[in-house]
Write a protein that holds these residues in place. Sequence first.
Motif, PDB file in Angstrom:
ATOM      1  N   ASN A   1      19.678 111.121  31.388  1.00  0.00           N
ATOM      2  CA  ASN A   1      20.962 110.535  31.774  1.00  0.00           C
ATOM      3  C   ASN A   1      21.566 109.688  30.661  1.00  0.00           C
ATOM      4  OD1 ASN A   1      20.834 111.858  34.147  1.00  0.00           O
ATOM      5  ND2 ASN A   1      20.416 110.082  35.405  1.00  0.00           N
ATOM      6  N   SER A   2      20.718 108.965  29.920  1.00  0.00           N
ATOM      7  CA  SER A   2      21.234 108.181  28.790  1.00  0.00           C
ATOM      8  C   SER A   2      21.878 109.116  27.785  1.00  0.00           C
ATOM      9  CB  SER A   2      20.106 107.450  28.062  1.00  0.00           C
ATOM     10  OG  SER A   2      19.570 106.456  28.852  1.00  0.00           O
ATOM     11  N   PHE A   3      21.163 110.198  27.516  1.00  0.00           N
ATOM     12  CA  PHE A   3      21.674 111.154  26.549  1.00  0.00           C
ATOM     13  C   PHE A   3      23.007 111.724  27.036  1.00  0.00           C
ATOM     14  CE2 PHE A   3      21.886 115.637  25.239  1.00  0.00           C
ATOM     15  CZ  PHE A   3      22.064 115.427  23.889  1.00  0.00           C
ATOM     16  N   GLY A   4      23.045 112.057  28.318  1.00  0.00           N
ATOM     17  CA  GLY A   4      24.280 112.581  28.911  1.00  0.00           C
ATOM     18  C   GLY A   4      25.412 111.574  28.778  1.00  0.00           C
ATOM     19  N   ASP A   5      25.117 110.309  29.093  1.00  0.00           N
ATOM     20  CA  ASP A   5      26.130 109.255  28.999  1.00  0.00           C
ATOM     21  C   ASP A   5      26.626 109.123  27.564  1.00  0.00           C
ATOM     22  OD1 ASP A   5      25.833 108.786  31.611  1.00  0.00           O
ATOM     23  OD2 ASP A   5      24.869 106.816  31.437  1.00  0.00           O
TER      24      ASP A   5
ATOM     25  N   TYR B   1      20.249 122.482  33.140  1.00  0.00           N
ATOM     26  CA  TYR B   1      18.806 122.614  32.980  1.00  0.00           C
ATOM     27  C   TYR B   1      18.149 121.242  32.857  1.00  0.00           C
ATOM     28  CZ  TYR B   1      14.230 123.850  31.349  1.00  0.00           C
ATOM     29  OH  TYR B   1      12.877 123.953  31.239  1.00  0.00           O
ATOM     30  N   LEU B   2      18.766 120.380  32.054  1.00  0.00           N
ATOM     31  CA  LEU B   2      18.191 119.049  31.876  1.00  0.00           C
ATOM     32  C   LEU B   2      18.179 118.284  33.192  1.00  0.00           C
ATOM     33  CD1 LEU B   2      19.580 117.927  28.424  1.00  0.00           C
ATOM     34  CD2 LEU B   2      17.356 118.849  28.993  1.00  0.00           C
ATOM     35  N   SER B   3      19.243 118.457  33.980  1.00  0.00           N
ATOM     36  CA  SER B   3      19.287 117.804  35.281  1.00  0.00           C
ATOM     37  C   SER B   3      18.150 118.304  36.148  1.00  0.00           C
ATOM     38  CB  SER B   3      20.597 118.099  35.998  1.00  0.00           C
ATOM     39  OG  SER B   3      21.641 117.537  35.295  1.00  0.00           O
ATOM     40  N   LEU B   4      17.909 119.598  36.057  1.00  0.00           N
ATOM     41  CA  LEU B   4      16.828 120.191  36.842  1.00  0.00           C
ATOM     42  C   LEU B   4      15.496 119.575  36.413  1.00  0.00           C
ATOM     43  CD1 LEU B   4      16.063 122.469  38.895  1.00  0.00           C
ATOM     44  CD2 LEU B   4      15.591 123.867  36.913  1.00  0.00           C
ATOM     45  N   VAL B   5      15.346 119.427  35.098  1.00  0.00           N
ATOM     46  CA  VAL B   5      14.106 118.844  34.578  1.00  0.00           C
ATOM     47  C   VAL B   5      13.936 117.424  35.122  1.00  0.00           C
ATOM     48  CG1 VAL B   5      12.969 117.982  32.513  1.00  0.00           C
ATOM     49  CG2 VAL B   5      14.030 120.229  32.496  1.00  0.00           C
ATOM     50  N   ALA B   6      15.016 116.644  35.043  1.00  0.00           N
ATOM     51  CA  ALA B   6      14.948 115.257  35.518  1.00  0.00           C
ATOM     52  C   ALA B   6      14.653 115.244  37.009  1.00  0.00           C
ATOM     53  CB  ALA B   6      16.267 114.554  35.235  1.00  0.00           C
ATOM     54  N   PHE B   7      15.312 116.126  37.728  1.00  0.00           N
ATOM     55  CA  PHE B   7      15.158 116.203  39.177  1.00  0.00           C
ATOM     56  C   PHE B   7      13.712 116.537  39.538  1.00  0.00           C
ATOM     57  CE2 PHE B   7      15.841 118.670  43.188  1.00  0.00           C
ATOM     58  CZ  PHE B   7      16.356 117.629  43.936  1.00  0.00           C
ATOM     59  N   VAL B   8      13.187 117.542  38.832  1.00  0.00           N
ATOM     60  CA  VAL B   8      11.807 117.969  39.108  1.00  0.00           C
ATOM     61  C   VAL B   8      10.824 116.852  38.758  1.00  0.00           C
ATOM     62  CG1 VAL B   8       9.991 119.518  38.325  1.00  0.00           C
ATOM     63  CG2 VAL B   8      12.211 120.436  38.957  1.00  0.00           C
TER      64      VAL B   8
ATOM     65  N   THR C   1      29.145 113.539  16.830  1.00  0.00           N
ATOM     66  CA  THR C   1      27.973 112.772  16.449  1.00  0.00           C
ATOM     67  C   THR C   1      27.635 111.861  17.618  1.00  0.00           C
ATOM     68  OG1 THR C   1      29.036 112.703  14.326  1.00  0.00           O
ATOM     69  CG2 THR C   1      27.040 111.387  14.566  1.00  0.00           C
ATOM     70  N   VAL C   2      26.472 112.066  18.221  1.00  0.00           N
ATOM     71  CA  VAL C   2      26.147 111.276  19.409  1.00  0.00           C
ATOM     72  C   VAL C   2      25.615 109.912  18.996  1.00  0.00           C
ATOM     73  CG1 VAL C   2      24.762 111.166  21.494  1.00  0.00           C
ATOM     74  CG2 VAL C   2      25.682 113.336  20.735  1.00  0.00           C
ATOM     75  N   GLN C   3      26.277 108.881  19.498  1.00  0.00           N
ATOM     76  CA  GLN C   3      25.818 107.516  19.233  1.00  0.00           C
ATOM     77  C   GLN C   3      24.629 107.249  20.129  1.00  0.00           C
ATOM     78  OE1 GLN C   3      27.657 106.100  16.937  1.00  0.00           O
ATOM     79  NE2 GLN C   3      29.334 107.568  17.025  1.00  0.00           N
ATOM     80  N   THR C   4      23.530 106.799  19.556  1.00  0.00           N
ATOM     81  CA  THR C   4      22.390 106.522  20.430  1.00  0.00           C
ATOM     82  C   THR C   4      22.336 105.047  20.765  1.00  0.00           C
ATOM     83  OG1 THR C   4      21.075 106.380  18.466  1.00  0.00           O
ATOM     84  CG2 THR C   4      20.901 108.410  19.736  1.00  0.00           C
ATOM     85  N   THR C   5      23.164 104.674  21.718  1.00  0.00           N
ATOM     86  CA  THR C   5      23.105 103.301  22.190  1.00  0.00           C
ATOM     87  C   THR C   5      22.323 103.317  23.491  1.00  0.00           C
ATOM     88  OG1 THR C   5      25.185 103.745  23.272  1.00  0.00           O
ATOM     89  CG2 THR C   5      25.282 102.534  21.204  1.00  0.00           C
ATOM     90  N   LEU C   6      21.767 102.163  23.842  1.00  0.00           N
ATOM     91  CA  LEU C   6      21.078 102.089  25.124  1.00  0.00           C
ATOM     92  C   LEU C   6      22.127 102.177  26.212  1.00  0.00           C
ATOM     93  CD1 LEU C   6      18.443  99.305  24.519  1.00  0.00           C
ATOM     94  CD2 LEU C   6      18.117 101.767  24.571  1.00  0.00           C
ATOM     95  N   SER C   7      21.910 103.074  27.152  1.00  0.00           N
ATOM     96  CA  SER C   7      22.895 103.225  28.210  1.00  0.00           C
ATOM     97  C   SER C   7      22.505 102.360  29.397  1.00  0.00           C
ATOM     98  CB  SER C   7      22.984 104.695  28.612  1.00  0.00           C
ATOM     99  OG  SER C   7      23.589 104.793  29.872  1.00  0.00           O
ATOM    100  N   GLY C   8      23.267 101.283  29.575  1.00  0.00           N
ATOM    101  CA  GLY C   8      23.005 100.356  30.685  1.00  0.00           C
ATOM    102  C   GLY C   8      22.957 101.055  32.029  1.00  0.00           C
ATOM    103  N   PRO C   9      23.997 101.844  32.349  1.00  0.00           N
ATOM    104  CA  PRO C   9      23.996 102.501  33.664  1.00  0.00           C
ATOM    105  C   PRO C   9      22.776 103.400  33.855  1.00  0.00           C
ATOM    106  CG  PRO C   9      26.139 102.710  32.608  1.00  0.00           C
ATOM    107  CD  PRO C   9      25.247 102.066  31.609  1.00  0.00           C
ATOM    108  N   ALA C  10      22.385 104.125  32.796  1.00  0.00           N
ATOM    109  CA  ALA C  10      21.242 105.031  32.948  1.00  0.00           C
ATOM    110  C   ALA C  10      19.958 104.241  33.181  1.00  0.00           C
ATOM    111  CB  ALA C  10      21.102 105.917  31.724  1.00  0.00           C
ATOM    112  N   ILE C  11      19.805 103.122  32.435  1.00  0.00           N
ATOM    113  CA  ILE C  11      18.583 102.329  32.582  1.00  0.00           C
ATOM    114  C   ILE C  11      18.528 101.681  33.964  1.00  0.00           C
ATOM    115  CG2 ILE C  11      17.381 100.257  31.758  1.00  0.00           C
ATOM    116  CD1 ILE C  11      18.314 101.000  28.954  1.00  0.00           C
ATOM    117  N   LEU C  12      19.650 101.035  34.348  1.00  0.00           N
ATOM    118  CA  LEU C  12      19.675 100.385  35.662  1.00  0.00           C
ATOM    119  C   LEU C  12      19.530 101.419  36.762  1.00  0.00           C
ATOM    120  CD1 LEU C  12      22.375  97.602  35.239  1.00  0.00           C
ATOM    121  CD2 LEU C  12      19.890  97.395  35.346  1.00  0.00           C
ATOM    122  N   GLY C  13      20.221 102.542  36.578  1.00  0.00           N
ATOM    123  CA  GLY C  13      20.124 103.630  37.565  1.00  0.00           C
ATOM    124  C   GLY C  13      18.684 104.097  37.689  1.00  0.00           C
TER     125      GLY C  13
END
Lengths: 238, 853
Positions: free
Chosen positions: B39-43, B258-265, B343-355
């Motif tokens: 989810n962080s990556f997605g965000d 696919y990634l969602s499926l992986v996370a879900f599983v 270019t994907v910025q790799t910042t910590l995603s607050g929503p993903a972490i809290l989520g």
Amino acid sequence: MSILRVENLTKTYASGGSNLTVLHGVNFTLEPGDTFAIVGPSGSGKTTLLGLCAGLDRATSGSVYLNDIRLDTLSEDQRAAIRNQHVGFIFQNFQLLPTLTALENVMVPLELRGERGAQKNAQALLDRVGLGQRGHHYPTQLSGGEQQRVSLARAFANRPKLLFADEPTGNLDADTSATVVDLLFELNREAGTTLVLVTHDLELAARTQRIVRVKGGTVVSDTQERKSERVIERANGE
Amino acid sequence: MKFSWLFRMAWRDSRRSRQRLLLFMSAIVLGIAALVAINSFGDNLALSIDDQARELLGADLTLSWNRPPTRKTQQLAKTMGRDRAYEVSFASLVSIPKTGGVRLAQVKGLTGNFPYYGTWEVQPASAVQTFRQASGRVALVDDALLVQLGAQPGDSVRLGNLSFLIAGRVTKTPGQAAIAATVAPTVFVPNQFLANTGLLQRGSRVNYKYYYQFAPGTDVDKYVRTISGRLDKDGVNYDTVSERKKQTGRSFADLTKYLSLVAFVALLLGCVGVASAVQLYVKEKIASVAILRTLGASGRQALLIYLLQTALMGLIGATVGALVGSAVQLVLPRVFGDFLPVTVQTTLSGPAILGGIGTGLLISVLFALLPLLAIRNVSPLRALRNSYEDDLSGRDPLRWAVYLLIIGFIVGFAYLQTRNLMLAVGFTGGLAVAFGILTLLGLGLIALVRRFFPSSWSYVWRQSLANLYRPNNQTLILVTAIGLGAFLIATLYLTQGLLLGRVQLSGSGKQPNMVLFDIQNEQIAGVRALVKQQKLPILQEVPIVTMRLNDINGKTSSESKPPRPDQPADTVRADSTRRPPSWAFTREYRVTYRDTLISSEKIAAGKGPYQENGAIYISMEKDYMERMHVKLGDTLNFNVQGAPIPTIVGGTREVDWSRVQTNFLIVFPSGVLEQAPQFRVLMTRVPDNQTSAVLQRGLVSQFPNVSAIDLGLILKTVDEILDQISFVIRFMALFSILTGLLVLASSVVISKYQRLRESVLLRTLGASRNQILRITALEYGLLGLLAALSGILLSVAGTWALARFVFEVAYQPDVVPLFVIASVVTVLTVVIGVFNSREVLVRPPLDVLRGDV
């Protein structure tokens, strides 16, 4: 006012399609400060009777009044509150919480009541049973006799009006038994608690003021009745 | 009751059970880690797309078409915006005269100041200016092409009839992923020279595009809405910044799915782990609960103590998981880097972490609640009688409420991950069915063993079989936990295979990598001999006949002009939308003949090419047929070197153009064109450059007219890309599979406490170590095998459903890996089970009897 009144108590279990009645219409009354033993062979219904008196289970018919509160109309949680307020327990297999230290085990009834100074009071009780130095030990680190002494301290922690003891020496050797029993009666006397004892051990039973003998689910003898009979006989004789 | 006391009790009680709680926690850690990472990556991806949206397009608006629109629209296109750039693009073979290298590339003729946003990274930087001035024949060439063909700035590149000086090396073009440049590298040339290359012929697929820059503050979307009707009618595509944002997001849908499926599983496995761990934990704690009850604790208090404990562990597990996930997400952009246009910025995603932390806490409470509810009903009578069991068998309406909450959670979570309600309900339904079937199987096993108990078997067998149904058995819980674990792992594995299979299909492997063109009929035997002499395979040999189209349904090119209003309509003219385009009659057709379809083709309608009663039924490629506005049964008259050949459209095919094969728009049946002038194409696979050079030298000396194209380079690139994709898929799947194994392990480890006392008792009664080991191994073996097999059978059904409804690909289960998974799960169950009983073997029974274990 009686502390425990048992009226026409009957308990039936459904077992393998048929009903098994383990108690048939038991009656007795205890006054505050009485010491009382229930004796009888295995399977006679002693423990069932104790469980019903302490509000651990519901009777099929009849009623139990503990401190004048009728138990069989209360929910399990309401009965739990009564137990916490008025009742202490000692079990044959000690029944200490294995994950708690000796001190914490003694603290539980006090903490359940939300009392302040639980730790201090618990420590004092441990000192009283001679285990003041062992408070931080877990039950598995204590011998059987020590575990039963912790259990005694716990039973008296909430200053109960009634103490139920189920074969308190059943798992102990003769010497240890003697120590534990002495301690039990001492503490009981100091606190003025009513003691209900279930035991096979007639010697132990003899230390109580009154003995009820149960067989096949019915009371076959009650020393108090005999005593009163004797009193009547004596009066008649005179 | 004071809440603080509950906390204290929860804390105290946990001290002696931490090892067990740790297992419970670990189930959550990996699940949440996968969730947070993905989810962080997605965000971050969405954020980066948002940030760099203008650069993705390189302009505020683009218009493009491949068929000229009306004059009015063309006029509008030429005048719109504050500034504009124009681009003509098409695919063509380009060559570097210096090295002789040839490669298919994208040719783009540009005028104007593209790009308006983002940087066009070109070395040297001054080359962009030189290019824009367009004073001479200069080209900017993608780095990948220069590397592949061994050229560099200063060399020249040949496009058709013209040579261009390579002025610069393009390392990044706004809006283009690095991978796109590798697959179809681009040669940029000033548009004015394009006509003279001779590459822009009628019928070739050319794309025309305008890039616009508007005055700052212009609402481009609003403006586009005012002209979109006309653009749509004229077949003009338009793309705005906001539209591109959406599209870019959408183009990662498959990856995200696919990634969602992986996370879900991973998370579901965590849930299974939590539920089974707590179930067994509760069994152990029942005696303590009974004591607490005799001391006066209410059912609610007892429940809260253990709920707090699990919630706390869940919180810690989720937090650790979120941290691990955040660390993993820092790696993900590197793994995916080349596929992404931004270019994907790799910042910590607050929503993903809290989520993630919230989800972890939620699942630990929700899935622990189900087994924990029983605590409320534990009778204090248990403190007096060990055998008392009546209290936990009753029905508890709250259980149903928790079931509903769990279903709600799974549907909700699946919906949040997929944003597709049908899919979410489908996922949940599938899981519920799997769970139900596993429960039934567990119950069935218990009933079956009890009913047909083999009384005559050896003691070890009888004891281990009896363990499956005796009181305190763990059959149901282990069958469902291990079964669900195996089900999810196998499903993930099969899905991974599904996706890998899809990408590998077009990869090289045994596919041809060298194509020999223009082999005359009389040369074919010689070329074959030459190829075989090098011990090379002839993978495909195809005859090609060139022809032109005379008329469709008897109407020639001149007749199929748009009808005048006063003209009576006939079949072709009647419907102006069905008018065949004029290029259909001017282009040259290269067709082949055969009676069967090849592996890259699939019938879409009608039949393959055939002859019947002297009539010739041809097969047309589906998209081409639509562009020609032709339907089944139409008559097409071809002209083969002056000889007319009437044909009927007998069927259409879908062609997978991504395969390295000679694919055709039109295929004739055999027996028609054999005598017509034709040449052949032969495909082979050369193992290395040296063999390739030997073959090419042989061809040049013996058959100078035959040209050879070495596809090795392109295929190598494609292979590298596919390897990268495979890695990504495997990397992510590994995550979930690890969680699954962990859950499996923890289920079995926790179950040991069920059997430990019994095994010790057996030892005191004189059972040998060997007997205990065999009893344990058999019990776990039977449970593991049943659970694994049923889980895997369910996964085959599950994967079929996923293939059909989610990924939309065909599915054929591969049996071998499934057996491997079944064996691994069974063996793992047995090994962990036996490993757990080692305590029985090494510790004196007295310890256990004293209650020290």
